[in-house]
Design a protein around this motif. Structure first.
Motif, PDB file in Angstrom:
ATOM      1  N   SER A   8       0.830  -1.207   0.000  1.00 55.85           N
ATOM      2  CA  SER A   8       0.000   0.000   0.000  1.00 55.85           C
ATOM      3  C   SER A   8       0.861   1.251   0.000  1.00 55.85           C
ATOM      4  CB  SER A   8      -0.930  -0.002   1.229  1.00 55.85           C
ATOM      5  OG  SER A   8      -1.871  -1.063   1.154  1.00 55.85           O
ATOM      6  N   ALA A   9       1.896   1.266   0.840  1.00 52.99           N
ATOM      7  CA  ALA A   9       2.774   2.432   0.891  1.00 52.99           C
ATOM      8  C   ALA A   9       3.510   2.612  -0.438  1.00 52.99           C
ATOM      9  CB  ALA A   9       3.772   2.278   2.041  1.00 52.99           C
ATOM     10  N   GLY A  10       3.974   1.500  -1.011  1.00 56.66           N
ATOM     11  CA  GLY A  10       4.682   1.591  -2.285  1.00 56.66           C
ATOM     12  C   GLY A  10       3.793   2.084  -3.417  1.00 56.66           C
ATOM     13  N   LEU A  11       2.547   1.644  -3.466  1.00 57.54           N
ATOM     14  CA  LEU A  11       1.633   2.058  -4.538  1.00 57.54           C
ATOM     15  C   LEU A  11       1.139   3.484  -4.344  1.00 57.54           C
ATOM     16  CD1 LEU A  11      -0.270  -1.302  -4.987  1.00 57.54           C
ATOM     17  CD2 LEU A  11       1.187  -0.178  -6.681  1.00 57.54           C
ATOM     18  N   GLU A  12       1.019   3.922  -3.099  1.00 57.84           N
ATOM     19  CA  GLU A  12       0.686   5.336  -2.860  1.00 57.84           C
ATOM     20  C   GLU A  12       1.818   6.232  -3.358  1.00 57.84           C
ATOM     21  OE1 GLU A  12      -0.148   5.720   1.265  1.00 57.84           O
ATOM     22  OE2 GLU A  12      -2.034   4.581   1.169  1.00 57.84           O
ATOM     23  N   ALA A  68      12.067   2.407  -9.443  1.00 59.68           N
ATOM     24  CA  ALA A  68      11.915   0.954  -9.544  1.00 59.68           C
ATOM     25  C   ALA A  68      12.452   0.269  -8.286  1.00 59.68           C
ATOM     26  CB  ALA A  68      12.629   0.438 -10.785  1.00 59.68           C
ATOM     27  N   ALA A  69      13.566   0.753  -7.753  1.00 61.13           N
ATOM     28  CA  ALA A  69      14.139   0.155  -6.549  1.00 61.13           C
ATOM     29  C   ALA A  69      13.199   0.310  -5.361  1.00 61.13           C
ATOM     30  CB  ALA A  69      15.496   0.799  -6.242  1.00 61.13           C
ATOM     31  N   ARG A  70      12.522   1.471  -5.251  1.00 60.77           N
ATOM     32  CA  ARG A  70      11.561   1.652  -4.156  1.00 60.77           C
ATOM     33  C   ARG A  70      10.409   0.652  -4.272  1.00 60.77           C
ATOM     34  NH1 ARG A  70      12.666   7.329  -4.899  1.00 60.77           N
ATOM     35  NH2 ARG A  70      10.794   7.622  -6.182  1.00 60.77           N
ATOM     36  N   LEU A  71       9.991   0.374  -5.498  1.00 57.25           N
ATOM     37  CA  LEU A  71       8.906  -0.589  -5.690  1.00 57.25           C
ATOM     38  C   LEU A  71       9.358  -2.006  -5.362  1.00 57.25           C
ATOM     39  CD1 LEU A  71       7.425   0.876  -8.985  1.00 57.25           C
ATOM     40  CD2 LEU A  71       6.328   0.860  -6.736  1.00 57.25           C
ATOM     41  N   VAL A  72      10.602  -2.334  -5.682  1.00 53.22           N
ATOM     42  CA  VAL A  72      11.130  -3.648  -5.310  1.00 53.22           C
ATOM     43  C   VAL A  72      11.148  -3.791  -3.802  1.00 53.22           C
ATOM     44  CG1 VAL A  72      13.187  -5.111  -5.325  1.00 53.22           C
ATOM     45  CG2 VAL A  72      12.459  -3.962  -7.420  1.00 53.22           C
ATOM     46  N   LEU A 104      -2.904  -0.184 -11.897  1.00 55.11           N
ATOM     47  CA  LEU A 104      -2.426  -0.999 -10.782  1.00 55.11           C
ATOM     48  C   LEU A 104      -2.697  -0.315  -9.441  1.00 55.11           C
ATOM     49  CD1 LEU A 104       1.054  -2.393 -11.957  1.00 55.11           C
ATOM     50  CD2 LEU A 104      -1.012  -3.705 -11.472  1.00 55.11           C
ATOM     51  N   THR A 105      -2.417   0.972  -9.378  1.00 55.95           N
ATOM     52  CA  THR A 105      -2.638   1.693  -8.114  1.00 55.95           C
ATOM     53  C   THR A 105      -4.116   1.726  -7.755  1.00 55.95           C
ATOM     54  OG1 THR A 105      -2.845   3.886  -9.147  1.00 55.95           O
ATOM     55  CG2 THR A 105      -0.623   3.120  -8.622  1.00 55.95           C
ATOM     56  N   GLN A 106      -4.970   1.902  -8.765  1.00 49.36           N
ATOM     57  CA  GLN A 106      -6.398   1.976  -8.485  1.00 49.36           C
ATOM     58  C   GLN A 106      -6.983   0.594  -8.191  1.00 49.36           C
ATOM     59  OE1 GLN A 106      -7.525   5.226  -8.159  1.00 49.36           O
ATOM     60  NE2 GLN A 106      -5.303   5.365  -8.492  1.00 49.36           N
ATOM     61  N   GLY A 107      -6.459  -0.429  -8.877  1.00 48.99           N
ATOM     62  CA  GLY A 107      -6.925  -1.778  -8.594  1.00 48.99           C
ATOM     63  C   GLY A 107      -6.609  -2.198  -7.179  1.00 48.99           C
ATOM     64  N   TRP A 108      -5.428  -1.779  -6.676  1.00 52.05           N
ATOM     65  CA  TRP A 108      -5.059  -2.123  -5.307  1.00 52.05           C
ATOM     66  C   TRP A 108      -5.996  -1.447  -4.308  1.00 52.05           C
ATOM     67  CZ3 TRP A 108      -2.386  -5.732  -2.981  1.00 52.05           C
ATOM     68  CH2 TRP A 108      -2.015  -5.561  -1.657  1.00 52.05           C
ATOM     69  N   THR A 112      -0.571 -10.843  -9.571  1.00 52.56           N
ATOM     70  CA  THR A 112       0.431 -11.277 -10.541  1.00 52.56           C
ATOM     71  C   THR A 112       1.080 -10.087 -11.225  1.00 52.56           C
ATOM     72  OG1 THR A 112      -0.745 -13.353 -10.946  1.00 52.56           O
ATOM     73  CG2 THR A 112       0.798 -12.609 -12.654  1.00 52.56           C
ATOM     74  N   ALA A 113       0.260  -9.100 -11.617  1.00 55.70           N
ATOM     75  CA  ALA A 113       0.800  -7.901 -12.265  1.00 55.70           C
ATOM     76  C   ALA A 113       1.703  -7.114 -11.323  1.00 55.70           C
ATOM     77  CB  ALA A 113      -0.351  -7.019 -12.756  1.00 55.70           C
ATOM     78  N   LEU A 114       1.403  -7.149 -10.032  1.00 52.34           N
ATOM     79  CA  LEU A 114       2.241  -6.452  -9.059  1.00 52.34           C
ATOM     80  C   LEU A 114       3.538  -7.197  -8.781  1.00 52.34           C
ATOM     81  CD1 LEU A 114      -0.495  -5.328  -6.494  1.00 52.34           C
ATOM     82  CD2 LEU A 114       0.775  -3.874  -8.078  1.00 52.34           C
ATOM     83  N   GLY A 115       3.592  -8.471  -9.158  1.00 52.08           N
ATOM     84  CA  GLY A 115       4.822  -9.232  -8.985  1.00 52.08           C
ATOM     85  C   GLY A 115       4.780 -10.275  -7.892  1.00 52.08           C
TER      86      GLY A 115
END
Length: 461
Positions: free
Chosen positions: A151-155, A184-188, A228-232, A248-251
């Motif tokens: 949640s924090a990463g997608l926000e 990208a590193a923050r999302l990982v 992706l952000t809205q789906g979450w 799956t799309a989020l990884g």
């Protein structure tokens, strides 16, 4: 005796090569004069290949299942190595003095270990948790922690995307590559590897030399990230299949153990595509399944991963039918699948379905309506012919689709030579914009309901 070895051809052997250089080197080694020993023991081939050193390399190939494995005493880290491929080519050509002989101790231990591992994998786990309630609580706690990180990463991603669009495309093109890598590193770190991969793809879409003057491809890519952000945000309102597609799309990794057992059916490998994604080597293998009685054949997509510099597992032999349990991952558009247990070789090839270029975009749109994050589908299209300038796949009705930039000019010439003057039915990947051919079959045997031999592009028919 193994149907794989009895029906082995040079095409099938070369299709197992990890790269084109290995295939070329193997063809040079496929001469009996360089092999002091050539032997077969049931479904196992083995031999000695004389290299530049004093002692020959000991080479073994295990074809007791549909997943051909190999072992060689050479220092190569490629699997199969050129020596194993050379051994297969010699057997396919039926040349050399072959003897019926058991493999030496080193290869026998390797073969025995493969049997033991297969038997262990087939056994159900017998260790039950001491306290199922405590285990369930621990799993729920870990899941809640993962959800908070996501949640924090997608926000953070939502804010970053808003700033990117607000600044405009010209400002985005001036950004250093480090900006994309940092995001990208923050999302990982937030356990969102799928979103991170999509962010790393953005600089390719921003490049001024790309044939996307209106920015349509970039806009669509940013839209997928925003979705992706809205789906979450609304994940709790999604059905189980839609939620699985979102994860799956989020990884999120596929929980293989949670998939219910599938009934064994006859399948056939149509071909594979291998590419690098960051620090991973990824191989996509497409299967055709016979389906249930009264149903159309089904496609399934197997994914294999290996860290950069390490070999992927040996691929399934292309064109070779096999019987196996193939379980589909949860999805609104079932496509990703896994093999459950061992695959047993089957004798009869499956009939290949048909499809037209006119239907291609419609089928892709129907799949996207179910899974908006779907990147590609597998499709049979034809009868069709190749056009070189520009690279296109065309049919007699005037429909045409561009070929993927991944198709090399040399491969196009090889495919043209294979086709001669015939229209062909092609199997490949369609991403909504370009078509990547994986195999082709002549129209005489490629019509719906007829069996045929699917040839991989770049491999002589």
């Amino acid at each position: 005796m193994s149907p794989i070895l009895d029906q082995l051809t040079a095409d099938i052997a070369l299709a197992l090569a990890p790269d084109s250089s290995s295939a070329k080197a193997a063809q040079k080694l496929a001469r009996p004069s360089g092999w002091p020993t050539l032997a077969r023991d049931g479904d196992v081939l083995w031999g000695e290949c004389q290299g530049s050193g004093a002692h020959p390399y000991l080479v073994g190939v295990d074809a007791r299942s549909a997943e051909i494995a190999s072992k060689c005493s050479c220092p190569s880290r490629k699997f199969p190595c050129k020596h194993a491929l050379g051994l297969l080519l010699l057997h396919a050509a039926r040349v050399g003095e072959w003897q019926a002989s058991s493999p030496p101790p080193d290869l026998a231990r390797w073969l025995g270990g493969r049997v033991a591992r297969a038997e262990k994998a087939a056994q159900p786990p017998d260790d039950q948790p001491a306290d199922p309630t405590a285990q369930a609580k621990a799993q729920a706690k870990a899941q809640a922690a993962r959800d908070r990180k996501r949640s924090a990463g997608l926000e953070d991603l939502e804010v970053w995307l808003s700033d990117l669009v607000r600044e405009g495309l010209q400002a985005a093109r001036a950004r250093p590559y480090g900006d994309w890598d940092r995001q990208a590193a923050r999302l990982v770190d937030a356990q969102l590897a799928g979103a991170a991969r999509q962010v790393r793809q953005l600089p390719e879409l921003l490049h001024e030399g790309r044939a996307d003057p209106g920015g349509e491809a970039l806009t669509a890519h940013l839209g997928q990230l925003w979705l992706l952000t809205q789906g979450w945000r609304v994940r709790d309102t999604l059905g189980a299949a839609e939620r699985a597609d979102l994860l799956t799309a989020l990884g999120a990794p596929l929980d293989r153990a949670s998939l219910p057992p599938a009934a064994p059916q006859v399948w056939q490998a149509l071909g594979s595509v291998q590419e690098e994604e960051g620090k991973l080597n990824v191989r996509r293998t497409w299967l055709l399944g016979e389906g249930q009685p009264g149903e159309e054949p089904r496609l399934a997509l197997l994914l294999d991963f290996a860290p950069a510099g390490q070999a992927l597992p040996l691929p399934l032999a292309p064109q070779q039918p096999f019987t196996a349990a193939v379980a589909y991952a949860p999805s609104a558009h079932a496509q990703r699948a896994i093999l459950q247990g061992e695959a047993a070789v089957a004798a009869t090839p499956l009939p290949l379905p048909g499809g037209t270029l006119a239907e291609l975009q419609e089928r892709y749109a129907a799949a996207l309506a179910l899974n908006p994050w779907l990147e590609r589908i597998g499709a049979f299209v034809g009868p069709a012919y190749l056009h070189l300038d520009p690279p296109q796949l065309c049919d007699a009705e005037g429909h045409a689709v561009p070929l993927s930039a991944r198709v090399e000019q040399a491969d196009l010439w090889v495919m043209l030579a294979q086709a001669e003057t015939q229209m062909r039915t092609y199997f490949g990947e369609w991403d909504g914009v370009t078509f990547l051919p994986i195999g082709a079959v002549s129209t005489e045997v490629g019509r719906p309901g007829a069996a045929g031999t699917l040839h991989e592009p770049g491999v002589p028919a």
